[in-house]
Design a protein around this motif. Structure first.
Motif, PDB file in Angstrom:
ATOM      1  N   GLY A   1      -3.099 -10.729  -1.753  1.00  0.00           N
ATOM      2  CA  GLY A   1      -3.091  -9.566  -0.865  1.00  0.00           C
ATOM      3  C   GLY A   1      -1.751  -8.863  -0.848  1.00  0.00           C
ATOM      4  N   GLY A   2      -1.286  -8.502   0.359  1.00  0.00           N
ATOM      5  CA  GLY A   2      -0.009  -7.823   0.514  1.00  0.00           C
ATOM      6  C   GLY A   2       0.890  -8.590   1.468  1.00  0.00           C
ATOM      7  N   THR A   3       1.907  -7.906   1.974  1.00  0.00           N
ATOM      8  CA  THR A   3       2.830  -8.536   2.917  1.00  0.00           C
ATOM      9  C   THR A   3       2.936  -7.686   4.164  1.00  0.00           C
TER      10      THR A   3
ATOM     11  N   LEU B   1      12.103  -3.966   5.128  1.00  0.00           N
ATOM     12  CA  LEU B   1      10.791  -3.355   5.259  1.00  0.00           C
ATOM     13  C   LEU B   1       9.825  -3.967   4.254  1.00  0.00           C
ATOM     14  N   THR B   2       8.528  -3.968   4.614  1.00  0.00           N
ATOM     15  CA  THR B   2       7.479  -4.231   3.636  1.00  0.00           C
ATOM     16  C   THR B   2       6.513  -3.060   3.657  1.00  0.00           C
ATOM     17  N   ALA B   3       5.942  -2.762   2.502  1.00  0.00           N
ATOM     18  CA  ALA B   3       4.981  -1.664   2.389  1.00  0.00           C
ATOM     19  C   ALA B   3       3.657  -2.195   1.861  1.00  0.00           C
TER      20      ALA B   3
ATOM     21  N   GLY C   1       5.913  -3.968   7.871  1.00  0.00           N
ATOM     22  CA  GLY C   1       6.962  -4.839   8.380  1.00  0.00           C
ATOM     23  C   GLY C   1       8.267  -4.092   8.497  1.00  0.00           C
ATOM     24  N   LEU C   2       8.974  -4.296   9.604  1.00  0.00           N
ATOM     25  CA  LEU C   2      10.286  -3.693   9.827  1.00  0.00           C
ATOM     26  C   LEU C   2      11.077  -4.619  10.736  1.00  0.00           C
TER      27      LEU C   2
END
Length: 367
Positions: A158-160, A125-127, A113-114
Motif C-alpha cells: 500500500g502506501g504510508t 511528510l508522506t504523500a 503524514g506531517l
C-alpha cells in the motif's frame, strides 16, 4: 518570522472568521480580527482559524518553533489522483500561534503524514496513503521546495501515512495493506535520494491485551488498517515513551517500545481495544495543555484551551456513521468519554502544545 497579533475567541461554538486571501508559496499573509471574549463560566475556549483561500481538507497538524503547520489535502485522491477541481497537490500552510497565516508550500499528491523534526529543524511528510507513496522533507526556513525521497523496502503493498520521531528515529504507518501479513509500520532511514524502510511490527504480530478485563492475555493481530501514530510522553502514567500505532478500522491501539527491533526480546506489543474507530490521539502533559484540532467539516483549525489535565489522552472518534468527535481515552480499559462543551468540534488531526512561544521541549525529544 514575525507575525502580527490576532485574537479571535469563541466558547464551545464554531463561528465564521477571518476573510483571507489565497496564500502563495513563500508569501506572508497578515490578518486581524476583533476579539470576542468567551464567557467566564465556559469550561473551554475555542479559537477557530479558517483555511486560507481555496485550500480544503485540513488533516495532520504539527508544531515547529513558534509556528503551527497544517496539511490541506485539497480533495486529492489517496493515490495522488486529481481532485474534482483538478487539483493534484496538497498545501502545507503555516500559522503563527495567534492563528495568523504565514507561508505555504504546494506538494504534489495527497499529503497524509506531517510531523516536526526539531533536531534538524524540518518538517517530515508522506504523500499518498493508498499507493504510489513517497517520503518528503521540508525546511520552512528556506525558500526551496520539499525534497522527495523514493521508498526502498516498502513491502506491504500500500502506501504510508502518519509519521513520528523518537530520539532521531523516524517511524511511519504502513497504510492500506494489500499483501498478507506485511509490515504495519516501518522505521525510515534517509540515504541519498532514498527512504530505506525496515519493519517495526507486522499485521500478524502477536501482542498482549492491555484492557483491564483481559490484561496479559495473548492477542493475535490481523491488522487491516494501520493509520495514525504518535509517541506517548514519558510523563504518561501508562505506556510512557511508547510508539502508539492506531489500527483505525480494527479498533485497536498498539503500544510498543520504538527503539526495539521487531521480534526482539522486550518488543512487548500491548494491544488496547476500543469500542469505536479512532483517528489521532494526543496526550496532555504538565506543560502541554492547549489542544489544536484540524476540522475538515468547517475547513478550519481550532485552538482549544481549558480543562485538560496532565496525563489525559484525547482521541478523535470516527464512527461508521455521523460526525467525528472528541473523547477522553481511558488508558486502562479503552473507554471513550465525550468531552462536554466540545460537541460542536468535528476534529481530525490533534496536537497538544504549551500554547506559549518557544519550542515545546517534550514534544519530540523527551518522549
Amino acid at each position: 518570522m514575525p507575525f502580527p497579533a490576532l485574537t479571535r475567541t469563541r466558547a464551545c461554538l464554531l463561528v465564521a472568521g477571518l476573510a483571507a486571501t489565497t496564500a502563495v508559496a513563500g508569501a506572508a499573509l497578515p490578518a486581524a480580527a476583533s476579539p470576542s471574549p468567551a464567557p467566564a463560566h465556559a469550561a473551554f475556549s475555542v479559537r477557530s482559524f479558517p483555511a486560507v483561500g481555496a485550500e480544503t481538507g485540513p488533516d495532520d497538524i504539527t508544531r515547529l518553533g513558534d509556528s503551527i503547520y497544517v496539511t490541506f489535502q485539497n480533495g486529492v485522491g489517496p493515490m495522488g489522483e486529481a481532485a474534482p477541481s483538478g487539483a493534484t497537490a496538497s498545501t502545507i500552510q503555516q500559522y503563527s500561534l495567534a492563528g495568523v497565516p504565514g507561508r505555504s508550500w504546494s506538494v504534489t499528491g495527497k499529503v497524509d503524514g506531517l510531523t516536526a523534526d526539531p533536531e534538524h529543524h524540518r518538517l517530515l511528510l508522506t504523500a499518498n496513503e493508498d499507493g504510489d507513496s513517497s517520503f518528503l522533507t521540508l525546511d520552512p526556513a528556506r525558500s526551496s521546495a520539499a525534497t522527495r525521497y523514493t521508498y526502498q523496502g516498502l513491502t506491504h503493498g500500500g502506501g504510508t501515512d502518519a509519521i513520528s520521531v523518537s530520539h532521531g528515529s523516524i517511524l511511519v504507518s504502513a497504510s492500506n495493506p494489500t499483501v498478507p501479513n506485511g509490515p504495519a509500520a516501518y522505521r525510515v532511514a534517509l540515504q541519498g535520494g532514498n527512504a530505506v524502510l525496515s519493519p517495526v511490527l507486522f499485521d500478524n504480530s502477536v501482542g498482549t491485551s492491555a484492557n483491564a478485563a483481559t490484561a496479559g492475555k495473548p492477542v493475535q493481530l490481523a491488522l487491516t488498517d494501520p493509520d495514525s501514530n504518535t509517541i506517548v510522553p514519558r510523563s504518561s502514567a501508562r505506556f510512557g515513551g511508547s510508539f502508539l500505532l492506531d489500527a483505525q478500522g480494527d479498533q485497536q491501539l498498539l503500544f510498543l517500545n520504538p527503539s526495539v527491533r521487531e521480534g526482539a526480546a522486550g518488543h512487548g506489543i500491548q494491544v488496547l481495544s476500543v469500542a469505536q474507530p479512532l483517528d489521532d490521539t494526543a496526550f496532555a502533559t504538565a506543560s502541554r495543555r492547549t489542544l489544536w484540532a484540524t476540522d475538515p467539516t468547517h475547513n478550519a483549525i481550532d485552538e482549544i484551551t481549558g480543562a485538560f489535565t496532565p496525563g489525559e489522552a484525547v482521541s478523535t472518534v470516527t464512527p461508521d456513521s455521523g460526525p467525528t468527535s472528541l473523547a477522553r481515552l481511558g488508558l486502562t480499559d479503552g473507554s471513550l468519554t465525550p468531552i462536554p462543551g466540545l460537541g460542536s468540534v468535528t476534529p481530525k488531526g490533534l496536537l497538544f502544545t504549551s500554547g506559549a512561544h518557544g519550542e515545546d521541549q517534550d514534544e519530540q525529544g523527551d518522549q
